[in-house]
Each structure stands twice: as C-alpha cells, then as structure tokens.
Enzyme design. Structure first.
Site, PDB file in Angstrom:
ATOM      1  CE  LYS A 169      -2.522   1.766  43.132  1.00  0.00           C
ATOM      2  NZ  LYS A 169      -2.589   1.848  44.612  1.00  0.00           N
ATOM      3  CE  LYS A 206       2.285  13.218  35.937  1.00  0.00           C
ATOM      4  NZ  LYS A 206       2.278  14.458  36.671  1.00  0.00           N
ATOM      5  CE  LYS A 237       6.241   6.575  50.860  1.00  0.00           C
ATOM      6  NZ  LYS A 237       5.647   7.846  51.254  1.00  0.00           N
TER       7      LYS A 237
END
Ligand code: TRP
Length: 334
Positions: free
Chosen positions: A196, A199, A114
C-alpha cells in the site's frame, strides 16, 4: 427541512496525507458534504498512543486542519474540529471504558500489530484507543462512519458499546454503521506496487504527498515501477501487472473514467506516455489544493478562527450527549 444523516470520521495528524489517503478516503469526505451533515475531526488525542514530538504534533495538527479545508471541507457546512479542543471526547471515553470488556479490546488486531511495532511502549492508551474512537463517533450520534478496512473492527466495537449502553439505560446512542464508498481506490506504492502507498515507505518516490509540487509529482510517476510489458491494459489480480494496474486505477479515479476507457485512450501508447499523463492529471488535481493550502496557512488568525468556530460547534452537539450519559450512569448534577 429534511433531516440528513450524520457522518463522522477522523484523521490522525501524524503525517501529511498522500494520494492514497486522498483517493481512498478524503475525496469522499468532501463529496459526502453534499448529502449528509458531516463532522470531521483531527484526532490529536489518538496520535499520542505512540510517542510524538510535542512541537511537531502541534504543527501537524494545524497543518492537517488547514489541508482538510484546502481539499474542500467547508467549515460553514460541516463541523471540522480538533479533538483536543473538545474535552468531552476524553470524558465519554472514560465512561465507555467502564462498559467495555477487557477481552473485547484484547481481540483488536490493530492493538496486536501496534504493540509488536512499538514493543518499547505498549501503553494503556494504545489498548483503550478503540474506546476513544467509540466516544468520538457516539458523541455526535453519527449514523455513518466512512472508514477503511483497518478501522472496521474498531467501528464494530463502537456499535457494540452503543448497543450495550442502550440496553442498560435505554436509547442513548445512535448505532453507527460503516460507510464503504462506491468508488474507493486502494492505491499502492509507486516503487513497490505490492505494498500500500505509505508515507513511511523508505523510498521517497513511492508516495505522492498531497502538497508535492508539480515537478515532483510528474517525476515520481515517470519513475513508477511497472513491468517489461508495454500495453496499457488492466489485468486484475495479476501480481506481475500490479504496477500498471495501480497507475490505471489512479488515472481512472482522478479522471472519473473506467479502466476500460483508460485502456482505450492509451491503446498503442506505451507505458512512458501513460506514466507522464498520469503524473499530469494528479498534479492538476492537487494544484488548487496546494494553492488553497498556501492561502489558508498564510493567515494564522483565519485558521485559528476556523478552529475555534469548529470547536464551539463540536462542543455544542456533543455536550447534549455527554449530559445524558452522565445522568444515566448516576453522576450527580449541579
Ligand atoms: N483511528 C482512526 C485512524 O487512525 C482515526 C479516527 C479517530 C477515526 N477517531 C475516529 C476514524 C472516528 C473514524 C471515526 O485512522
């Protein structure tokens, strides 16, 4: 009455859940209510480790809560609450952060990922995020935590934090264990089946949102990327077959069939027919969720009353744990 094990899990309200979240995790949250005392949390505190638009966050938090209800989380049977409605999470997180070595947090792979992705905003919350997650779990004395592979390291940290605290102060926290469901399908993107389902994928056809309407679901499945073959056959670990493999997994997960049964059902049928059939069963599966969601969100007062009730239950359980902890570390009571 038999004492059931306690289950805790959380979901960030940062986007509408998709088919991958549903088959991989949320369907299982619903099923676990039969066998366990379940506590489920909409983790809005976790969401602000990356920048959020405040109005959007509020909206998505309410939507996620409503959607969990629509999927079948029963607010009478389980505790369903919003993290921000129970200040004890932030309070315990502070205490636990004082018992979590800096070095241990530095090893978290999600922090490393991140901070690369959000290099303009590497804040302390992003770093201490696993401590907040440990607080979530430990406040409710959870025995089991259903998590995906990406959260396993955080769960280890929660266990270590609990063990360290128990060692120093005597039995305080239950040591949580990961719960890996027997059948948890890893669902891939419909347009790039090596990735994967997500969204945030640029291609809108890649991802089936739980609230997508019937036509959209069927259209996306018809457009799903496969290969030049024609036989509906599952070939494990064959990269060329990733697309058809994914569809077979989805069809099987939705219908409760094995891959072999699915192959048999569509023997000689071709990809086209199978794609449409998969779209149909997925659309059928989500139809009641969409209807229930519309019903719940049409009545604001009802939703608020469920949230308030959930928050009260969450506070009641977690208060006991926090009181114990405050006493043990030496805070002066009144
Ligand atoms: N961090 C989890 C995620 O991003 C969500 C979460 C918050 C969670 N608190 C939790 C998961 C406690 C399991 C247990 O997916």
């Amino acid at each position: 009455m038999k004492n059931k094990k306690i289950v805790f899990s959380g979901i960030q309200p940062t986007s509408t859940p998709h088919l991958g979240n549903y088959l991989g995790a949320l369907k299982n949250w619903v099923a676990m209510q039969d066998d366990y005392d379940c506590v489920y949390c909409v983790a809005d505190l976790h969401a602000i480790t990356v920048r959020q638009d405040p109005a959007k966050l509020r909206k998505q938090t309410a939507e996620t809560y409503a959607l969990l209800m629509a999927m079948g989380i029963d607010t009478e049977k389980s505790v369903l609450f919003t993290q921000g409605h129970n200040p004890r999470h932030a309070e315990l997180a502070w205490v636990l952060s004082c018992y979590t070595p800096f070095g241990e947090l530095s090893r978290m792979t999600q922090f490393k990922d991140k901070s690369e992705k959000h290099s303009e905003n590497i804040n302390a919350g992003l770093f201490t995020y696993p401590v907040l997650q440990a607080a979530d779990i430990l406040l409710y004395q959870a025995d089991l935590v259903p998590v995906g592979a990406d959260q396993k390291q955080h769960l280890e940290l929660s266990r270590d934090a609990a063990a360290r605290f128990n060692n120093a102060y005597g039995e305080t926290f239950t040591l949580p264990e990961p719960y890996i469901p027997k059948t948890s399908a890893k669902i891939m993107s419909l347009s790039e089946p090596s990735k994967k389902m997500s969204k945030s994928d640029g291609n809108p056809n890649a991802c089936i949102g739980v609230l997508d309407d019937r036509d959209a679901v069927i259209r996306k499945f018809r457009r799903a990327v496969t290969d030049s073959g024609a036989e509906v056959v599952y070939r494990e670990n064959d990269a060329d077959k990733a697309g058809i493999n994914n569809l077979i997994l989805i069809y099987s997960a939705v219908t409760g069939k094995t891959a072999a049964e699915t192959e048999k059902e569509f023997a000689g049928g071709g990809y086209g027919e199978f794609k449409s059939a998969t779209g149909e069963v997925v659309a059928d599966m989500f139809k009641p969720v969409r209807e229930e969601y519309a019903r719940i969100t049409a009545d604001d007062a009802f939703l608020v009353s469920r949230m308030r009730d959930g928050a009260e239950k969450a506070v009641r359980v977690s208060e006991k744990t926090l009181k114990k902890v405050y006493k043990k570390v030496g805070f002066l009571g009144l």
